[in-house]
Design a protein around this motif. Sequence first.
Motif, PDB file in Angstrom:
ATOM      1  N   ALA A  32       0.810  -1.224   0.000  1.00 16.60           N
ATOM      2  CA  ALA A  32       0.000   0.000   0.000  1.00 16.60           C
ATOM      3  C   ALA A  32       0.841   1.270   0.000  1.00 16.60           C
ATOM      4  CB  ALA A  32      -0.959   0.002   1.191  1.00 16.60           C
ATOM      5  N   VAL A  33       2.076   1.200   0.482  1.00 12.12           N
ATOM      6  CA  VAL A  33       2.922   2.398   0.521  1.00 12.12           C
ATOM      7  C   VAL A  33       3.373   2.836  -0.863  1.00 12.12           C
ATOM      8  CG1 VAL A  33       3.768   1.876   2.846  1.00 12.12           C
ATOM      9  CG2 VAL A  33       5.074   1.090   0.854  1.00 12.12           C
ATOM     10  N   ASP A  34       3.138   1.989  -1.881  1.00 10.41           N
ATOM     11  CA  ASP A  34       3.670   2.245  -3.215  1.00 10.41           C
ATOM     12  C   ASP A  34       2.658   2.805  -4.206  1.00 10.41           C
ATOM     13  OD1 ASP A  34       5.759   2.326  -5.034  1.00 10.41           O
ATOM     14  OD2 ASP A  34       5.445   0.286  -5.706  1.00 10.41           O
ATOM     15  N   GLY A  35       1.502   3.195  -3.757  1.00 12.26           N
ATOM     16  CA  GLY A  35       0.546   3.800  -4.680  1.00 12.26           C
ATOM     17  C   GLY A  35      -0.862   3.310  -4.441  1.00 12.26           C
ATOM     18  N   PRO A  36      -1.801   3.859  -5.215  1.00 15.05           N
ATOM     19  CA  PRO A  36      -3.212   3.535  -4.999  1.00 15.05           C
ATOM     20  C   PRO A  36      -3.546   2.084  -5.344  1.00 15.05           C
ATOM     21  CG  PRO A  36      -2.964   4.973  -6.903  1.00 15.05           C
ATOM     22  CD  PRO A  36      -1.608   4.830  -6.273  1.00 15.05           C
ATOM     23  N   TYR A  37      -4.601   1.601  -4.743  1.00 12.09           N
ATOM     24  CA  TYR A  37      -5.075   0.230  -4.936  1.00 12.09           C
ATOM     25  C   TYR A  37      -5.588   0.041  -6.355  1.00 12.09           C
ATOM     26  CZ  TYR A  37      -8.098  -3.874  -4.425  1.00 12.09           C
ATOM     27  OH  TYR A  37      -8.714  -5.090  -4.569  1.00 12.09           O
ATOM     28  N   ASN A  38      -5.225  -1.071  -6.964  1.00 17.35           N
ATOM     29  CA  ASN A  38      -5.691  -1.440  -8.294  1.00 17.35           C
ATOM     30  C   ASN A  38      -5.982  -2.936  -8.260  1.00 17.35           C
ATOM     31  OD1 ASN A  38      -5.668  -2.464 -10.990  1.00 17.35           O
ATOM     32  ND2 ASN A  38      -4.632  -0.616 -11.673  1.00 17.35           N
ATOM     33  N   GLU A  39      -7.261  -3.302  -8.160  1.00 23.57           N
ATOM     34  CA  GLU A  39      -7.632  -4.708  -8.017  1.00 23.57           C
ATOM     35  C   GLU A  39      -7.128  -5.555  -9.187  1.00 23.57           C
ATOM     36  OE1 GLU A  39     -11.528  -7.629  -7.619  1.00 23.57           O
ATOM     37  OE2 GLU A  39     -11.807  -5.456  -7.457  1.00 23.57           O
ATOM     38  N   HIS A  40      -7.241  -5.046 -10.394  1.00 26.07           N
ATOM     39  CA  HIS A  40      -6.787  -5.801 -11.564  1.00 26.07           C
ATOM     40  C   HIS A  40      -5.301  -6.122 -11.456  1.00 26.07           C
ATOM     41  CE1 HIS A  40      -6.005  -5.717 -16.203  1.00 26.07           C
ATOM     42  NE2 HIS A  40      -5.879  -6.922 -15.708  1.00 26.07           N
ATOM     43  N   LEU A  41      -4.501  -5.132 -11.130  1.00 26.85           N
ATOM     44  CA  LEU A  41      -3.061  -5.337 -11.012  1.00 26.85           C
ATOM     45  C   LEU A  41      -2.737  -6.342  -9.906  1.00 26.85           C
ATOM     46  CD1 LEU A  41      -0.176  -4.617 -11.825  1.00 26.85           C
ATOM     47  CD2 LEU A  41      -0.296  -2.721 -10.199  1.00 26.85           C
ATOM     48  N   ILE A  42      -3.377  -6.206  -8.754  1.00 25.94           N
ATOM     49  CA  ILE A  42      -3.098  -7.113  -7.633  1.00 25.94           C
ATOM     50  C   ILE A  42      -3.482  -8.543  -7.999  1.00 25.94           C
ATOM     51  CG2 ILE A  42      -3.654  -7.681  -5.232  1.00 25.94           C
ATOM     52  CD1 ILE A  42      -1.940  -5.194  -5.419  1.00 25.94           C
ATOM     53  N   ARG A  43      -4.633  -8.739  -8.629  1.00 29.50           N
ATOM     54  CA  ARG A  43      -5.035 -10.097  -9.026  1.00 29.50           C
ATOM     55  C   ARG A  43      -4.076 -10.676 -10.071  1.00 29.50           C
ATOM     56  NH1 ARG A  43     -10.042 -11.915  -7.135  1.00 29.50           N
ATOM     57  NH2 ARG A  43     -11.360 -10.267  -6.294  1.00 29.50           N
ATOM     58  N   ASP A  44      -3.624  -9.848 -11.009  1.00 27.23           N
ATOM     59  CA  ASP A  44      -2.650 -10.316 -11.994  1.00 27.23           C
ATOM     60  C   ASP A  44      -1.352 -10.752 -11.317  1.00 27.23           C
ATOM     61  OD1 ASP A  44      -4.410  -9.864 -14.051  1.00 27.23           O
ATOM     62  OD2 ASP A  44      -3.356  -8.115 -14.850  1.00 27.23           O
ATOM     63  N   VAL A  45      -0.891  -9.976 -10.366  1.00 31.00           N
ATOM     64  CA  VAL A  45       0.322 -10.323  -9.620  1.00 31.00           C
ATOM     65  C   VAL A  45       0.117 -11.652  -8.894  1.00 31.00           C
ATOM     66  CG1 VAL A  45       1.748  -9.645  -7.640  1.00 31.00           C
ATOM     67  CG2 VAL A  45       1.202  -7.980  -9.418  1.00 31.00           C
ATOM     68  N   GLY A  46      -1.054 -11.835  -8.311  1.00 30.73           N
ATOM     69  CA  GLY A  46      -1.355 -13.108  -7.658  1.00 30.73           C
ATOM     70  C   GLY A  46      -1.266 -14.266  -8.623  1.00 30.73           C
ATOM     71  N   GLY A  47      -1.787 -14.062  -9.825  1.00 28.74           N
ATOM     72  CA  GLY A  47      -1.698 -15.101 -10.852  1.00 28.74           C
ATOM     73  C   GLY A  47      -0.262 -15.402 -11.245  1.00 28.74           C
ATOM     74  N   PHE A  48       0.572 -14.355 -11.349  1.00 29.59           N
ATOM     75  CA  PHE A  48       1.993 -14.559 -11.677  1.00 29.59           C
ATOM     76  C   PHE A  48       2.678 -15.384 -10.597  1.00 29.59           C
ATOM     77  CE2 PHE A  48       1.911 -10.179 -13.894  1.00 29.59           C
ATOM     78  CZ  PHE A  48       1.411 -10.737 -15.062  1.00 29.59           C
ATOM     79  N   PHE A  49       2.448 -15.015  -9.344  1.00 26.92           N
ATOM     80  CA  PHE A  49       3.062 -15.750  -8.243  1.00 26.92           C
ATOM     81  C   PHE A  49       2.605 -17.215  -8.231  1.00 26.92           C
ATOM     82  CE2 PHE A  49       4.046 -11.645  -6.037  1.00 26.92           C
ATOM     83  CZ  PHE A  49       5.376 -11.896  -5.762  1.00 26.92           C
ATOM     84  N   LEU A  50       1.315 -17.445  -8.454  1.00 26.35           N
ATOM     85  CA  LEU A  50       0.820 -18.824  -8.465  1.00 26.35           C
ATOM     86  C   LEU A  50       1.374 -19.610  -9.651  1.00 26.35           C
ATOM     87  CD1 LEU A  50      -2.885 -18.501  -7.279  1.00 26.35           C
ATOM     88  CD2 LEU A  50      -0.950 -19.503  -6.054  1.00 26.35           C
ATOM     89  N   ALA A  51       1.549 -18.957 -10.791  1.00 25.53           N
ATOM     90  CA  ALA A  51       2.156 -19.634 -11.936  1.00 25.53           C
ATOM     91  C   ALA A  51       3.589 -20.044 -11.623  1.00 25.53           C
ATOM     92  CB  ALA A  51       2.118 -18.729 -13.164  1.00 25.53           C
ATOM     93  N   GLN A  70      15.177   0.160  -5.079  1.00 28.05           N
ATOM     94  CA  GLN A  70      15.155   1.587  -5.416  1.00 28.05           C
ATOM     95  C   GLN A  70      14.056   2.345  -4.684  1.00 28.05           C
ATOM     96  OE1 GLN A  70      14.786   1.538  -9.666  1.00 28.05           O
ATOM     97  NE2 GLN A  70      16.900   0.904  -9.979  1.00 28.05           N
ATOM     98  N   HIS A  71      13.156   1.626  -4.011  1.00 35.05           N
ATOM     99  CA  HIS A  71      12.027   2.276  -3.337  1.00 35.05           C
ATOM    100  C   HIS A  71      11.944   1.917  -1.855  1.00 35.05           C
ATOM    101  CE1 HIS A  71      11.041   2.469  -7.614  1.00 35.05           C
ATOM    102  NE2 HIS A  71      10.430   3.592  -7.293  1.00 35.05           N
ATOM    103  N   LEU A  72      13.033   1.498  -1.273  1.00 37.00           N
ATOM    104  CA  LEU A  72      13.036   1.135   0.147  1.00 37.00           C
ATOM    105  C   LEU A  72      12.747   2.322   1.053  1.00 37.00           C
ATOM    106  CD1 LEU A  72      16.050  -1.343   0.338  1.00 37.00           C
ATOM    107  CD2 LEU A  72      13.615  -1.882   0.524  1.00 37.00           C
ATOM    108  N   HIS A  73      13.032   3.524   0.588  1.00 39.65           N
ATOM    109  CA  HIS A  73      12.855   4.727   1.420  1.00 39.65           C
ATOM    110  C   HIS A  73      11.417   4.912   1.905  1.00 39.65           C
ATOM    111  CE1 HIS A  73      11.780   6.010  -2.662  1.00 39.65           C
ATOM    112  NE2 HIS A  73      10.988   6.900  -2.071  1.00 39.65           N
ATOM    113  N   MET A  74      10.454   4.241   1.278  1.00 37.52           N
ATOM    114  CA  MET A  74       9.046   4.376   1.666  1.00 37.52           C
ATOM    115  C   MET A  74       8.702   3.544   2.893  1.00 37.52           C
ATOM    116  SD  MET A  74       7.156   4.414  -2.056  1.00 37.52           S
ATOM    117  CE  MET A  74       7.804   2.844  -2.605  1.00 37.52           C
ATOM    118  N   LEU A  75       9.617   2.688   3.306  1.00 38.57           N
ATOM    119  CA  LEU A  75       9.349   1.741   4.389  1.00 38.57           C
ATOM    120  C   LEU A  75      10.168   2.057   5.629  1.00 38.57           C
ATOM    121  CD1 LEU A  75       9.588  -1.542   2.265  1.00 38.57           C
ATOM    122  CD2 LEU A  75       7.480  -0.458   3.071  1.00 38.57           C
ATOM    123  N   PRO A  76       9.665   1.661   6.812  1.00 35.84           N
ATOM    124  CA  PRO A  76      10.491   1.731   8.021  1.00 35.84           C
ATOM    125  C   PRO A  76      11.704   0.809   7.873  1.00 35.84           C
ATOM    126  CG  PRO A  76       8.183   1.291   8.585  1.00 35.84           C
ATOM    127  CD  PRO A  76       8.299   1.187   7.093  1.00 35.84           C
TER     128      PRO A  76
END
Length: 136
Positions: A39-58, A95-101
Amino acid sequence: MQANLLYLGLTNAFPGAWALFMPHSFYTSFPGFGRVWVAVDGPYNEHLIRDVGGFFLALATLCFLALLTPRLVSVKATAICLLIFNAPHLLYHLQHLHMLPVIDQVGNAVALGTAVLLPLLLLFHKPIFHKPNQYI
């Protein structure tokens, strides 16, 4: 090698199933235990998140196939597929670790670094007892 494939399969199956079947929960709560890495990396996008889930499961499926049927799916091909996904994924997050504790920066770098290191080990693995065509 089998433990490596099992670990990679499980660590891809867990976020994959979570993102595919509960995308909003994945977005707001991954990796769990009160930590938030997506969530720290930008707005929620259900399509993108579900696609990522599919990639991980593949990728998880590919790991399990290489583990259980090495004559059907080669370990080296599995390692290459994992690296094509995991190396750019690691580079983006580094390259984007600065957004996290700090604790999450370390956890993120270790988790994603391991996802690159283990496939590299699989790619260059030389079995002690080689069976013909098993690890092409």
